[in-house]
Design a protein around this motif. Sequence first.
Motif, PDB file in Angstrom:
ATOM      1  N   ASN A 191       0.892  -1.379   0.096  1.00 35.36           N
ATOM      2  CA  ASN A 191      -0.046  -0.132   0.043  1.00 35.36           C
ATOM      3  C   ASN A 191       0.928   1.453   0.107  1.00 35.36           C
ATOM      4  O   ASN A 191       0.197   2.200  -0.082  1.00 35.36           O
ATOM      5  N   GLU A 192       2.209   1.107  -0.220  1.00 35.67           N
ATOM      6  CA  GLU A 192       3.049   2.409   0.176  1.00 35.67           C
ATOM      7  C   GLU A 192       2.648   3.546  -0.869  1.00 35.67           C
ATOM      8  O   GLU A 192       2.624   4.662  -0.157  1.00 35.67           O
ATOM      9  N   ASP A 193       2.296   3.438  -2.115  1.00 30.53           N
ATOM     10  CA  ASP A 193       2.238   4.349  -2.937  1.00 30.53           C
ATOM     11  C   ASP A 193       0.769   5.030  -2.597  1.00 30.53           C
ATOM     12  O   ASP A 193       0.942   6.251  -2.692  1.00 30.53           O
ATOM     13  N   ARG A 194      -0.241   4.402  -2.045  1.00 26.48           N
ATOM     14  CA  ARG A 194      -1.427   5.006  -1.608  1.00 26.48           C
ATOM     15  C   ARG A 194      -1.333   5.766  -0.379  1.00 26.48           C
ATOM     16  O   ARG A 194      -1.449   7.080  -0.114  1.00 26.48           O
ATOM     17  N   PHE A 195      -0.540   5.149   0.604  1.00 28.21           N
ATOM     18  CA  PHE A 195      -0.397   5.682   2.113  1.00 28.21           C
ATOM     19  C   PHE A 195       0.318   7.086   1.844  1.00 28.21           C
ATOM     20  O   PHE A 195       0.160   7.739   2.550  1.00 28.21           O
ATOM     21  N   ARG A 196       1.431   7.077   0.945  1.00 34.68           N
ATOM     22  CA  ARG A 196       2.099   8.162   0.965  1.00 34.68           C
ATOM     23  C   ARG A 196       1.259   9.488   0.337  1.00 34.68           C
ATOM     24  O   ARG A 196       1.627  10.711   0.851  1.00 34.68           O
ATOM     25  N   ASP A 197       0.055   9.432  -0.196  1.00 34.27           N
ATOM     26  CA  ASP A 197      -0.776  10.403  -0.515  1.00 34.27           C
ATOM     27  C   ASP A 197      -1.642  10.970   0.569  1.00 34.27           C
ATOM     28  O   ASP A 197      -2.202  11.954   0.295  1.00 34.27           O
ATOM     29  N   PHE A 198      -1.470  10.615   1.782  1.00 29.47           N
ATOM     30  CA  PHE A 198      -2.516  10.908   2.905  1.00 29.47           C
ATOM     31  C   PHE A 198      -1.525  11.345   3.987  1.00 29.47           C
ATOM     32  O   PHE A 198      -0.873  10.290   4.507  1.00 29.47           O
ATOM     33  N   THR A 199      -1.721  12.489   4.422  1.00 30.06           N
ATOM     34  CA  THR A 199      -0.609  12.878   5.569  1.00 30.06           C
ATOM     35  C   THR A 199      -0.790  12.017   6.592  1.00 30.06           C
ATOM     36  O   THR A 199       0.299  11.614   7.457  1.00 30.06           O
ATOM     37  N   PRO A 200      -2.043  11.997   7.214  1.00 28.80           N
ATOM     38  CA  PRO A 200      -2.189  11.092   8.479  1.00 28.80           C
ATOM     39  C   PRO A 200      -1.615   9.790   8.387  1.00 28.80           C
ATOM     40  O   PRO A 200      -1.152   9.125   9.243  1.00 28.80           O
ATOM     41  N   THR A 201      -1.864   9.126   7.132  1.00 31.72           N
ATOM     42  CA  THR A 201      -1.560   7.800   6.957  1.00 31.72           C
ATOM     43  C   THR A 201      -0.004   7.526   6.912  1.00 31.72           C
ATOM     44  O   THR A 201       0.635   6.619   7.217  1.00 31.72           O
ATOM     45  N   ALA A 202       0.715   8.458   5.942  1.00 31.04           N
ATOM     46  CA  ALA A 202       1.989   8.563   5.935  1.00 31.04           C
ATOM     47  C   ALA A 202       2.703   8.629   7.403  1.00 31.04           C
ATOM     48  O   ALA A 202       3.588   8.014   7.785  1.00 31.04           O
ATOM     49  N   ASP A 203       2.105   9.865   8.221  1.00 30.28           N
ATOM     50  CA  ASP A 203       2.505   9.689   9.452  1.00 30.28           C
ATOM     51  C   ASP A 203       2.674   8.568  10.461  1.00 30.28           C
ATOM     52  O   ASP A 203       3.477   8.297  10.923  1.00 30.28           O
ATOM     53  N   LEU A 204       1.566   7.812  10.191  1.00 29.67           N
ATOM     54  CA  LEU A 204       1.372   6.614  11.063  1.00 29.67           C
ATOM     55  C   LEU A 204       2.097   5.446  10.553  1.00 29.67           C
ATOM     56  O   LEU A 204       2.839   4.809  11.463  1.00 29.67           O
ATOM     57  N   PHE A 205       1.902   5.178   9.200  1.00 27.10           N
ATOM     58  CA  PHE A 205       2.606   3.600   8.574  1.00 27.10           C
ATOM     59  C   PHE A 205       3.834   3.739   8.008  1.00 27.10           C
ATOM     60  O   PHE A 205       4.310   2.815   7.775  1.00 27.10           O
ATOM     61  N   PRO A 238      -7.332  11.765  11.010  1.00 28.59           N
ATOM     62  CA  PRO A 238      -6.274  12.581  11.815  1.00 28.59           C
ATOM     63  C   PRO A 238      -6.512  12.368  13.126  1.00 28.59           C
ATOM     64  O   PRO A 238      -7.434  12.738  13.730  1.00 28.59           O
ATOM     65  N   GLY A 239      -5.186  11.981  13.780  1.00 32.26           N
ATOM     66  CA  GLY A 239      -5.355  12.045  15.293  1.00 32.26           C
ATOM     67  C   GLY A 239      -6.119  10.818  15.948  1.00 32.26           C
ATOM     68  O   GLY A 239      -5.949  10.945  17.062  1.00 32.26           O
ATOM     69  N   ARG A 240      -6.370   9.980  15.138  1.00 36.15           N
ATOM     70  CA  ARG A 240      -7.194   8.795  15.548  1.00 36.15           C
ATOM     71  C   ARG A 240      -6.751   7.286  15.399  1.00 36.15           C
ATOM     72  O   ARG A 240      -7.231   6.430  15.991  1.00 36.15           O
ATOM     73  N   GLY A 241      -5.783   7.199  14.504  1.00 35.59           N
ATOM     74  CA  GLY A 241      -5.152   5.944  14.485  1.00 35.59           C
ATOM     75  C   GLY A 241      -5.664   4.859  13.898  1.00 35.59           C
ATOM     76  O   GLY A 241      -5.315   3.843  13.815  1.00 35.59           O
ATOM     77  N   PHE A 242      -6.808   5.300  12.978  1.00 39.04           N
ATOM     78  CA  PHE A 242      -7.221   4.250  12.251  1.00 39.04           C
ATOM     79  C   PHE A 242      -7.978   4.407  10.872  1.00 39.04           C
ATOM     80  O   PHE A 242      -8.040   5.671  10.588  1.00 39.04           O
ATOM     81  N   LEU A 243      -7.778   3.428   9.899  1.00 40.52           N
ATOM     82  CA  LEU A 243      -8.136   3.509   8.433  1.00 40.52           C
ATOM     83  C   LEU A 243      -9.674   3.604   8.343  1.00 40.52           C
ATOM     84  O   LEU A 243     -10.290   2.762   9.227  1.00 40.52           O
ATOM     85  N   LEU A 244     -10.067   4.035   7.212  1.00 37.30           N
ATOM     86  CA  LEU A 244     -11.522   4.149   6.892  1.00 37.30           C
ATOM     87  C   LEU A 244     -11.697   3.095   5.890  1.00 37.30           C
ATOM     88  O   LEU A 244     -10.694   2.704   5.166  1.00 37.30           O
ATOM     89  N   ASN A 245     -12.952   2.502   5.906  1.00 37.59           N
ATOM     90  CA  ASN A 245     -12.938   1.366   4.964  1.00 37.59           C
ATOM     91  C   ASN A 245     -13.334   1.994   3.508  1.00 37.59           C
ATOM     92  O   ASN A 245     -13.374   3.042   3.225  1.00 37.59           O
ATOM     93  N   ASN A 246     -13.153   1.206   2.369  1.00 38.38           N
ATOM     94  CA  ASN A 246     -13.649   1.192   1.116  1.00 38.38           C
ATOM     95  C   ASN A 246     -14.692   0.361   0.952  1.00 38.38           C
ATOM     96  O   ASN A 246     -14.739  -0.057  -0.368  1.00 38.38           O
ATOM     97  N   GLU A 247     -15.563  -0.078   1.589  1.00 41.09           N
ATOM     98  CA  GLU A 247     -16.688  -1.165   1.398  1.00 41.09           C
ATOM     99  C   GLU A 247     -17.682  -0.841   0.204  1.00 41.09           C
ATOM    100  O   GLU A 247     -18.347  -1.668  -0.342  1.00 41.09           O
ATOM    101  N   LEU A 248     -17.908   0.557   0.024  1.00 43.43           N
ATOM    102  CA  LEU A 248     -19.006   0.796  -0.883  1.00 43.43           C
ATOM    103  C   LEU A 248     -18.491   0.598  -2.315  1.00 43.43           C
ATOM    104  O   LEU A 248     -19.408   0.307  -3.276  1.00 43.43           O
ATOM    105  N   THR A 249     -17.275   0.124  -2.425  1.00 42.85           N
ATOM    106  CA  THR A 249     -16.863  -0.507  -3.733  1.00 42.85           C
ATOM    107  C   THR A 249     -17.401  -2.048  -4.058  1.00 42.85           C
ATOM    108  O   THR A 249     -17.054  -2.490  -4.877  1.00 42.85           O
ATOM    109  N   ASP A 250     -18.005  -2.745  -2.997  1.00 37.10           N
ATOM    110  CA  ASP A 250     -18.563  -3.817  -3.195  1.00 37.10           C
ATOM    111  C   ASP A 250     -19.958  -3.703  -3.798  1.00 37.10           C
ATOM    112  O   ASP A 250     -20.602  -4.901  -4.324  1.00 37.10           O
TER     113      ASP A 250
END
Length: 640
Positions: A223-237, A472-484
Amino acid sequence: MPVRSSRTSSRHLVRSRFRRPAAPRPTAPRPARRRAGAVAVVASSLLPLAAPSAAEVDSGRKPPAKAPVAVGYGGAVASVDPYASHAGLEVLRAGGNAVDAAVATAAALGVVEPYSAGVGGGGYLVVHDARTGGTHTLDGRETAPAAMRPDSFTDPATGAPIPFRDAVTSGLSVGVPGTPATWEKALAEWGTISLAKALRPAVRLAERGFVVDEEFRAQTELNEDRFRDFTPTADLFLPGGELPEVGSVFRNPDLAGTYRLLAREGTDALYRGRLGREVVRTVRRPPVVPGADRTVRPGLMATGDLDRYRAPYRKPTRVEYRGVEVYSMAPSSSGGTTVGEALNILEESDPAGMGRVQTLHHYLEASRLAYADRDRWVGDPAFSDVPTEELLSRRFARERACLIDPDRAMTGPVAPADPRDPRSGECVAGEGGDEPYEGTSTTHLVTADRWGTVVSYTLTIEQTGGSAITVPGRGFLLNNELTDFDFTPLSEAVDGPNLPGPGKRPRSSMAPTIVLRDGRPLLALGSPGGSTIITTVLQTLVNRLDLGMTLPRAVAAPRLSQRNTATTQAEPEFLESAAERAPLERLGHRFVPPPATFTPSPEIGAVAALEVLADGRLLAVAEPERRGGGSAMVSRPTRR
């Protein structure tokens, strides 16, 4: 409007989240890694496994002892991760029941399996309650915002579906989370402890950390390419802009704070409070790194969508198979109906007169037929008239079973049949279509307690890494379930039951399953794997009940997944062996390896299961190899 920018360096990110453990304590030698299918044990030969003490784990320097099989008394937990299993076992040993342990295990999975599950996702829970003898389910599936319409995933100018890459990594794909509501409702109905108490092991784990293994790093890299595009995700992971190092300790104090908030305020913090407002703000204005070149579509969620969310009870699906009762999840999941229909079709054959090749042939054909009917008929029952009872009828199974030729496989997809239109036993066939997309991530756990209550629980944030958007500041990723959802109608004539809609739950394949014999628990199992969940659960049941494998063998055996497509996905070990592949190919089956698009390895599913043995012991079983191997634990290896 979509958010567009170009990527900038994230070298300024803090490295302190990952620290190498100082002077790790000695650990038991790790078993040699074996390929899936290589486990050859029977329950009577298993060595007792004692779980490590909490003190050994709490320092963050040493992971719990990890083994895929455990047998004993007093309670059991199986999951994909030893930290999570240890959290559930801690609750059992403190006097909690299987439901308490399931919530504790799930919360810990939100820490150690953040790319598969967590506060930002949903799932389905099945429980057999020893107090009443009843089997019940909760539907914690995510829902679409009220602003979502059938054409929300199409280009307004052309009517064509938007690029899948844009849908997956977007606020548009985020559904209203159902996991916290599931935890709170399950504890209120069947548990013995509060949500605050159930969250304590996960809070401690998030604060003190866990040791990064190869699987966690591989999933991060995926997921590295995707994670780098979101500030809180890159900060965390991606601390310091780098992938986490194997052997370092990952801490998530933001998630610990989120769990503490839920412990103090209950799930109102999410569904009616400040945490919910933060989630909505993140969905509607994804925190894209300035300068990133990704097109990130904003979402449609509003605070009113959170306030309206409910995790309803559903009547479980039930079929009788080879003298046992199989309970699973009803729509909005297609897991229970599809596994159940396939079992009913297989019930029309006699496994005693078939060898392994014919058993696998019938399993593949039954799965093909059940999938054809799934895609046509199953959706959210609040929006579609789903013929659940008819799909699970023995009459319909006989109509479909007569299509199976023991001497020849069906070629290409087959058409669905109408379960409400009896044909007096006539075979129903025709041309079918392609299988809709469904993400392959998710995680599963099972728990049992000393009183006989059993839980099978599958939870998810959709594909590995979900939407890649961290609150941001909450430490969890959001789902992408609606692509189902189906992005467009099934055909010009048929819209199908799975188009997007306001408040609607996208169809799922999750199939948490509990099997009873004479009204008492015999088996509990489930798996991640997107649309392959159904075939994974089905094949494990066939392995155990028809082929007579022990549960560890049934879980480890190489998997095949036929989902009404021209080819059948097969794991590498099966493809490399001619003993069964060659005769099945002579019948007309064509095999291909599963894609490794959203998982690091070409594997199918990752089962967690348990069995109540004839002598009263609990046999807990996890994967020996898939996803790096799972973790099975029991409360006491010997009777006191």
